[in-house]
Scaffold this motif. Sequence first.
Motif, short mmCIF file in Angstrom:
data_model
loop_
_atom_site.label_atom_id
_atom_site.label_comp_id
_atom_site.label_asym_id
_atom_site.label_seq_id
_atom_site.Cartn_x
_atom_site.Cartn_y
_atom_site.Cartn_z
N VAL A 241 -12.71 2.45 -6.34
CA VAL A 241 -11.80 1.30 -6.17
C VAL A 241 -11.44 1.08 -4.70
N LYS A 242 -11.57 2.12 -3.88
CA LYS A 242 -11.34 1.99 -2.43
C LYS A 242 -12.27 2.96 -1.71
N LYS B 157 -0.39 4.17 -0.36
CA LYS B 157 -0.91 2.85 -0.71
C LYS B 157 -2.32 2.65 -0.16
N ASP B 158 -2.59 3.24 0.98
CA ASP B 158 -3.94 3.18 1.57
C ASP B 158 -4.37 4.62 1.90
N PRO B 159 -5.02 5.30 0.94
CA PRO B 159 -5.33 6.72 1.12
C PRO B 159 -6.49 7.00 2.08
N VAL C 145 -11.47 6.42 -3.26
CA VAL C 145 -10.58 6.58 -4.41
C VAL C 145 -11.37 6.19 -5.67
N VAL C 146 -11.43 7.13 -6.62
CA VAL C 146 -12.15 6.92 -7.88
C VAL C 146 -11.17 6.39 -8.93
N LYS C 147 -11.62 5.41 -9.68
CA LYS C 147 -10.77 4.88 -10.75
C LYS C 147 -10.45 5.99 -11.74
#
Length: 797
Positions: A543-544, A573-575, A594-596
């Motif tokens: 997702v990110k 919020k922004d890893p 970032v994994v869902k």
Amino acid sequence: MIRNYIKIALRNLRNNKVYSLINIVGLTIGLTCAMLILLYVKDEVSFDRFHKKGASIYRVVFRSESNGEVRGGSSTGLLEGPRFSQNVAGIKSYVRVQDGRVNLKNGPDVVSQDLLFVDPSFFSVFSFDVIDGDPKSCLKEPHSVVLTKDEAKKRFGTTNAVGKMLMLEEQGKFVPYQVTAITENCPENSTIQYRMLLPMREKPGDLLNTENWFSAFLNTFVVLDDKADPRAVIAQMQRFYEKDAGETFRMLSARYGNKNRNLSTYSLQPMLDIHMSTTLSAQNGLQHASNPIYAYILSGIALFVLLIANINFVNLTVARSVRRAKEIGIRKAVGSDRKQLIIQFLGESFILCTIAFSLAVLLAFVVLPVFNELANKKLSLSYLLDAKLVASYIVLYLLAGLLAGFYPAMVLSGYKPVETLYSRFTLKGKGILQKSLVVLQFTLASFLIIATFTVYFQFEYLTKADLGFDDSNLVVVNKDNMTHEEAAAFKNELLTSHDIQSVAPKNGGYWGTGAKLPNDSSIMFAWETIDESYLQTLKLPIVKGRNFSADFPGDSAQSILINETFAKEAGWKDPIGKSVFFNYRDRTYQVIGVVKDYHFRALNEKIRPQVFTMANYNPYGTFYIKIRPNTAASSLSFIERKFRQFFPLTPYSYVFMDELNRNRYESEARWKKIIFFGAILTIFISCIGLFGLSVLAAEKRTKEIGIRKVLGASVQNIATVLSIEFVKLVMIALLIAMPLAWFAGKKWLDNYPYRITFGWTIFGYAALLVTLIAIFTVSFQAVKAALANPVKSLRSE
């Protein structure tokens, strides 16, 4: 006199075959359920009571607090047993129990065997029967092994196996272990189950390293002195622990950023409480964990069924009393007093109960294997002959006879001879008691039907919910302690097959650890060691950020992926680019993606923070192999052939991931069946009771029906008049059952963080089903009464 009572009772049973059969069937089913549930409850409360020192054996447990979160557990480390026994008054001895698995060479084959690592004091603490060998010394040598008699027969073909050798894998090679003792098989009612025992493995210096206070992976049992007060022992344990481990705890807290964590608080759990504990259950090598709620549910079902069966007897006996009114009048006219009539009717009840009880014993023997499968037990037929159970069955028989026969005996013996002999007798009153009993019956039946729908829909949800990843056509193969080079070579070989779409290695089992975040707070998480194919194989979206990639060689040394829950708990919020300091290995990693969130555990657990690395220092232990649809046979054959080629000394086994996911809900599947059968039995026996009440109502209104027909009423009108009263009773039962079922269902569903919406759909289905069954039951008798010749019903006027 008694002979005459028996003769009349048997004659009445023979002359009323249908009613007698209904009563016998109902009571037989009710008594059978009660017998089996008594057997189940006896087994549940008997766990671990065969140990001679059982009342003095306790398991060391703990309670800890970190960041405001309190948790308890039963896993301890190497130090608790030896240090507490040496420094705490009142502790006589200890034994540590750790589960494990070892590869065993059996001729040319290699098989994997579950086992327990234990201390030499094992047989002095627990009462497992040693049939050959010395229980005091059999576990003192590091290369000794103890087998149960079944395991000895399996390995050597005989129980005379002491002195024989087994080849067990140790650090990558097979070494001989000598069989030093043979024991009886573990009793089924034991939380400690084993087929093979090995001495506890310790490295030099382990017992001197105080950091081992904070490494938990086994169970520690202690035996208290007979005069010791457990509360005083616990207080001493805590004082010694704080003194011995305090400095090390402060050092580790500073190193890993656990500033908000306190020292654990130790306690003792009686061994006899472990089996049915809901907070500190049998786990980490112990087996047969249970929950008292299961015994309560089964006991409730048995009580429901038996109560409904007894209600049926009362209703049907009173319903048939009109036909016996003249018999009672004649008996009173020739001198019988009320006491004699009560004895006669109670005698009939006990004769019927005797027949039902005898059939129930036979039926219990027949259905015990099915009951074992449903209840996940291995109860023996011989258990039914246990002295305490036999006494319970006798009490059950007497209660059933009295409950079923007392009220009808009092009612029937009170009839006046003048009214019965001159045909002036009618069943007076509105039958409030009989109707109330039917309402009670259908309340219980409706409750179980709603429970059945609830469990069914929740089970369907658990087994069919979107897990967040694709588990179809995914084969899982385990191989412990693989290097990354071995895994890569095996993966490349598998991908030469056209039927295999992708292969992803990961660490074996479930890993968990903690890390320090930039703000000095700590976080616990599940730790997965994977390669760059893992997310693609399971179809897990990013997702990110990005996935691991061969284009970035530094990923294995410095990069991690996290799931959404990790980012949420960390407050990021922004890893992307955030640093995470791993307590384990003292390394800092950077977040690259970032994994869902997906359900990597069962749906009865919340999604926890999860971290993915490609760390070379962590071995792989599992392969996820995606095969093409409809190629299972050829793909599995190819995988097995290549596995044996690459790992000839490792046992091969596989399982499909979707099957593995379904197996996580075996308990729910079992209880779905149990409650379904309970609902079927209660609704069946309740319908018999309703049938009895419809007979009573029809006989009370015989002349009214005749007059209605003479005045032109149709069969449909008469059937409706007779049926509407019973539909009202069922509606009242549903109104009572629904709030009770809602409360119980909501309480049960609260155990699942992911659950169905407990709405009106379930209640609607249940209400419709119960109403249709009731209408079908009473309409038979209503139509029969409506079709009767009015001349016959009016002739006596």
